[in-house]
Design a protein around this motif. Structure first.
Motif, PDB file in Angstrom:
ATOM      1  N   ASN A 141     104.498  65.464  47.371  1.00 57.55           N
ATOM      2  CA  ASN A 141     104.209  64.191  48.032  1.00 57.55           C
ATOM      3  C   ASN A 141     104.951  63.040  47.340  1.00 57.55           C
ATOM      4  O   ASN A 141     105.971  62.570  47.826  1.00 57.55           O
ATOM      5  N   ARG A 160      99.582  60.793  47.450  1.00 58.83           N
ATOM      6  CA  ARG A 160     100.404  60.446  48.615  1.00 58.83           C
ATOM      7  C   ARG A 160     100.952  59.028  48.582  1.00 58.83           C
ATOM      8  O   ARG A 160     101.670  58.623  49.497  1.00 58.83           O
ATOM      9  N   PRO A 174     102.900  63.898  54.703  1.00 60.97           N
ATOM     10  CA  PRO A 174     102.631  64.831  53.606  1.00 60.97           C
ATOM     11  C   PRO A 174     102.824  66.276  54.053  1.00 60.97           C
ATOM     12  O   PRO A 174     102.455  66.650  55.160  1.00 60.97           O
TER      13      PRO A 174
END
Length: 332
Positions: A141, A160, A174
């Motif tokens: 991520n 994220r 993601p």
């Protein structure tokens, strides 16, 4: 004299924010904390002009501090001998967390390239991890923070944040769960050591390496309606290759921890983003979660590190500025 600053942005005088001792920005909650700060120490502002400062790391062999200015896609360098600030690396891959490994090499989490890298002594860059589960696995991520285990393994978090927008990286969908990873020091294999967290953030090992502390930035929603951040502590097991029992250490009911470092006594020095405007800075907790003290700053603080001549100076990367204060305790 004002310290010269080679970075575009405001020029700040290198000096204390307070005009009296003891500095009222340094607050004691537990008697133990009073012994960690000299009576005549004060919080100093060293540099400014950042958009969001993160990941400070000390280079004692150069007497310099390097840190990330994520939205500006650069890493900066503050020189202890001259008080000047200059660009260390630009572009930086939207670098975030930094540390040094046991060989003194810089290890960096990059939001932009979604990878963890190591800067070799000759300046070349080695990619340590950019995918989960091997070369054919999904992309990471946005690696956030990194710590080196006693056995030399590189552990990092992969929330994220860097792919949610184009401000601190590149917006993307993601491809994998936000996990905590370990890079084996021998094989270089990348493995998941924990999938228990929602957006894990800062992480650090206890002095003996038997415990891992992890910040969960988006925890479970509390009774106040907030998804309160928290610090968890986990047992390091399986000869240092895995994690065991997990328990809550600090519940951020009045603010959010981000990154942190551990001192020689096992205390946690945590960057803190308070829910109230005057509650930003650093919070210090004992290894059992007892609040020990606070260092108030005019800006939210993301990350800290120990450095200076004796390892007793705390550097604080806080939003648009870099701050420091002298202590009597060393970081590990």
């Amino acid at each position: 004299m004002p310290a010269h600053n080679d970075v575009d942005g405001p020029l700040f005088r290198s000096g204390p924010l307070s005009t009296v001792y003891p500095d009222p920005r340094i607050r004691t909650f537990d008697p133990r904390f009073a012994s960690y700060v000299p009576f005549n120490a004060a919080v100093e502002r060293l540099a400014g002009g950042c958009r969001w400062a993160e990941g400070p790391v000390w280079f004692g062999d150069h007497r310099q501090l390097v840190w990330s200015d994520i939205p500006n896609d650069r890493m900066l360098r503050w020189d202890e001998q001259t008080g000047t600030t200059s660009v260390f690396r630009e572009p930086s891959g939207f670098a975030n967390g930094n540390t040094r490994d046991h060989q003194g090499r810089l290890v960096t989490c990059e939001h932009g390239a979604r990878r963890v890298t190591r800067t070799e002594h000759d300046g070349t860059i080695t990619v340590l991890a950019d995918r989960a589960g091997g070369a054919s696995g999904p992309r990471l991520n946005s690696p956030n923070d990194v710590a080196i285990a006693p056995d030399g393994a590189v552990w990092f978090t992969d929330p994220r944040f860097g792919i949610l927008s184009d401000y601190e990286g590149h917006r993307a969908t993601p491809e994998t769960h936000p996990d905590v990873y370990r890079i084996d020091p021998g094989s270089g294999a990348v493995s998941v050591v924990s999938s228990e967290f929602n957006d894990p953030n800062g992480l650090a090992f206890s002095p003996d390496g038997s415990l891992l502390y992890v910040v969960e930035s988006t925890g479970a929603e509390g009774p106040d309606g907030r998804a309160n951040p928290a610090i968890w502590v986990l047992d390091v097991v399986a000869n240092g290759t895995g994690l065991g029992r997990r328990r809550l250490l600090v519940d951020g009911v009045d603010g959010g921890p981000d990154g942190f470092r551990i001192d020689e006594h096992g205390n946690l020095w945590c960057g803190w983003n308070g829910y109230e405007p005057d509650a930003h800075g650093v919070r210090v907790f004992a290894d059992d979660g007892t609040p020990l003290g606070a260092i108030d700053l005019p800006e939210p603080c993301a990350n800290v590190t120990f450095g200076g001549r004796a390892g007793t100076r705390l550097f604080m990367a806080a939003s648009m500025s870099l701050y420091a204060v002298h202590l009597t305790v060393r970081g590990i």
